[in-house]
Design an enzyme around this catalytic site. Sequence first.
Site, mmCIF file in Angstrom:
data_model
loop_
_atom_site.group_PDB
_atom_site.id
_atom_site.type_symbol
_atom_site.label_atom_id
_atom_site.label_comp_id
_atom_site.label_asym_id
_atom_site.label_seq_id
_atom_site.Cartn_x
_atom_site.Cartn_y
_atom_site.Cartn_z
ATOM 1 N N SER A 8 27.919 -6.704 0.262
ATOM 2 C CA SER A 8 27.140 -7.073 1.449
ATOM 3 C C SER A 8 27.737 -6.468 2.716
ATOM 4 O O SER A 8 28.905 -6.700 3.054
ATOM 5 C CB SER A 8 27.090 -8.595 1.581
ATOM 6 O OG SER A 8 26.545 -8.921 2.832
ATOM 7 N N HIS A 33 23.803 -4.362 -0.096
ATOM 8 C CA HIS A 33 23.078 -5.579 0.296
ATOM 9 C C HIS A 33 23.078 -5.720 1.822
ATOM 10 O O HIS A 33 24.125 -5.683 2.463
ATOM 11 C CB HIS A 33 23.770 -6.780 -0.355
ATOM 12 C CG HIS A 33 23.052 -8.081 -0.217
ATOM 13 N ND1 HIS A 33 22.003 -8.449 -1.034
ATOM 14 C CD2 HIS A 33 23.236 -9.120 0.644
ATOM 15 C CE1 HIS A 33 21.590 -9.658 -0.697
ATOM 16 N NE2 HIS A 33 22.312 -10.084 0.328
ATOM 17 N N ASP A 35 21.928 -8.105 4.910
ATOM 18 C CA ASP A 35 21.532 -9.474 5.256
ATOM 19 C C ASP A 35 20.928 -9.528 6.649
ATOM 20 O O ASP A 35 21.636 -9.383 7.642
ATOM 21 C CB ASP A 35 22.769 -10.383 5.228
ATOM 22 C CG ASP A 35 23.215 -10.700 3.819
ATOM 23 O OD1 ASP A 35 22.378 -11.161 3.025
ATOM 24 O OD2 ASP A 35 24.409 -10.489 3.513
ATOM 25 N N MET A 37 19.247 -11.796 9.464
ATOM 26 C CA MET A 37 19.131 -13.210 9.864
ATOM 27 C C MET A 37 18.529 -13.297 11.253
ATOM 28 O O MET A 37 18.921 -12.538 12.145
ATOM 29 C CB MET A 37 20.528 -13.845 9.903
ATOM 30 C CG MET A 37 21.295 -13.719 8.615
ATOM 31 S SD MET A 37 22.941 -14.426 8.814
ATOM 32 C CE MET A 37 23.647 -14.031 7.212
ATOM 33 N N HIS A 66 17.893 -8.452 2.161
ATOM 34 C CA HIS A 66 17.723 -9.906 2.030
ATOM 35 C C HIS A 66 17.272 -10.442 3.382
ATOM 36 O O HIS A 66 18.064 -10.508 4.318
ATOM 37 C CB HIS A 66 19.079 -10.490 1.589
ATOM 38 C CG HIS A 66 19.112 -11.975 1.465
ATOM 39 N ND1 HIS A 66 20.300 -12.670 1.304
ATOM 40 C CD2 HIS A 66 18.125 -12.916 1.455
ATOM 41 C CE1 HIS A 66 20.032 -13.968 1.204
ATOM 42 N NE2 HIS A 66 18.730 -14.136 1.301
ATOM 43 N N MET A 68 16.452 -13.247 5.716
ATOM 44 C CA MET A 68 16.578 -14.677 6.015
ATOM 45 C C MET A 68 15.864 -14.900 7.333
ATOM 46 O O MET A 68 16.480 -15.166 8.367
ATOM 47 C CB MET A 68 18.067 -15.058 6.081
ATOM 48 C CG MET A 68 18.713 -15.127 4.705
ATOM 49 S SD MET A 68 20.498 -15.015 4.762
ATOM 50 C CE MET A 68 20.687 -13.232 4.710
ATOM 51 N N MET A 137 20.669 -18.308 -4.360
ATOM 52 C CA MET A 137 21.743 -18.471 -3.375
ATOM 53 C C MET A 137 22.786 -19.454 -3.912
ATOM 54 O O MET A 137 22.455 -20.575 -4.295
ATOM 55 C CB MET A 137 21.185 -19.006 -2.043
ATOM 56 C CG MET A 137 20.309 -18.043 -1.263
ATOM 57 S SD MET A 137 21.086 -16.457 -0.866
ATOM 58 C CE MET A 137 22.516 -16.987 0.077
ATOM 59 N N GLY A 142 23.253 -17.879 5.686
ATOM 60 C CA GLY A 142 23.539 -17.835 7.125
ATOM 61 C C GLY A 142 24.903 -17.261 7.453
ATOM 62 O O GLY A 142 25.091 -16.710 8.539
ATOM 63 N N ASP A 175 24.059 -14.656 -4.927
ATOM 64 C CA ASP A 175 24.539 -14.311 -3.592
ATOM 65 C C ASP A 175 25.282 -15.473 -2.938
ATOM 66 O O ASP A 175 24.704 -16.529 -2.712
ATOM 67 C CB ASP A 175 23.317 -13.917 -2.734
ATOM 68 C CG ASP A 175 23.701 -13.375 -1.367
ATOM 69 O OD1 ASP A 175 24.896 -13.176 -1.108
ATOM 70 O OD2 ASP A 175 22.768 -13.151 -0.567
ATOM 71 N N GLY A 176 26.573 -15.253 -2.650
ATOM 72 C CA GLY A 176 27.356 -16.230 -1.904
ATOM 73 C C GLY A 176 28.594 -16.688 -2.646
ATOM 74 O O GLY A 176 28.503 -17.247 -3.733
ATOM 75 N N GLY A 197 30.285 -10.075 -0.462
ATOM 76 C CA GLY A 197 30.625 -9.592 0.872
ATOM 77 C C GLY A 197 32.119 -9.596 1.077
ATOM 78 O O GLY A 197 32.805 -8.584 0.903
#
Length: 216
Positions: A8, A33, A35, A37, A66, A68, A137, A142, A175-176, A197
């Site tokens: 990420s 990846h 992200d 947001m 991704h 969000m 997730m 976030g 993811d996460g 990430g």
Amino acid sequence: MSIIVSPSLLAADFGNIKGACEFINTSAADWFHIDVMDGVFVPNISFGFPIMEAVKKHCTKPLDVHLMIVNPDQYIAEFRAKGADIITVHYEACTHLHRTLQLIKESGAKAGVALNPHTPINVLESIINDIDVLLIMSVNPGFGGQKFITDTYRKIHEAHNLILARKATTLIEIDGGVTNQNAAQLIASGAKALVAGSYVFNNANPNEAIALLKGK
Ligand code: DX5
Ligand code: ZN
């Protein structure tokens, strides 16, 4: 099929995006990846189109985007134009998910759906055959660097069973909080792609981190 690793960008040095892309290009990572947001769907703001453009300019691997964000339909064509290969939207952000997935496919990208930790797999029963990538997730979206939620293993099993039962070709991505500590169990549960990430970019040896995620 070998496990897909999607580092990420969120954990990379934003002062050196070109360097992060060059690392991805030469590493064993499969996707990059991204992200996005919006400060509304999640309590954080990351980046948008200008950063996507910078990444696309330097990265030779598929961009796994991704979103969000609320109202993703409004931005799908532009994310595709900026180089997204996979566009993942949140189930919780889409009132008309079927329409959103068709929009993504019409743009030429692969269509992904992400589920928050509290959202059960069974909400996808009627739409699973339209989903190319199911992003489960394993933290609340976030922020990077959060603790992995272990209920994820059960959700992967359930998703795997749903995909088999419906003869779908959906790929399960996690993811996460993914690290070498949970990768093997995630893969054994049915995950085919792992986002990481901080584990990759904050690692003294990021190439080794990617190899460990792949079980090598
Ligand atoms: C969280 C993002 C993740 C994040 C993962 O909202 O969707 O992709 O970058 O970061 P780590 O691997 O540090 O948990
Ligand atoms: Zn993500």
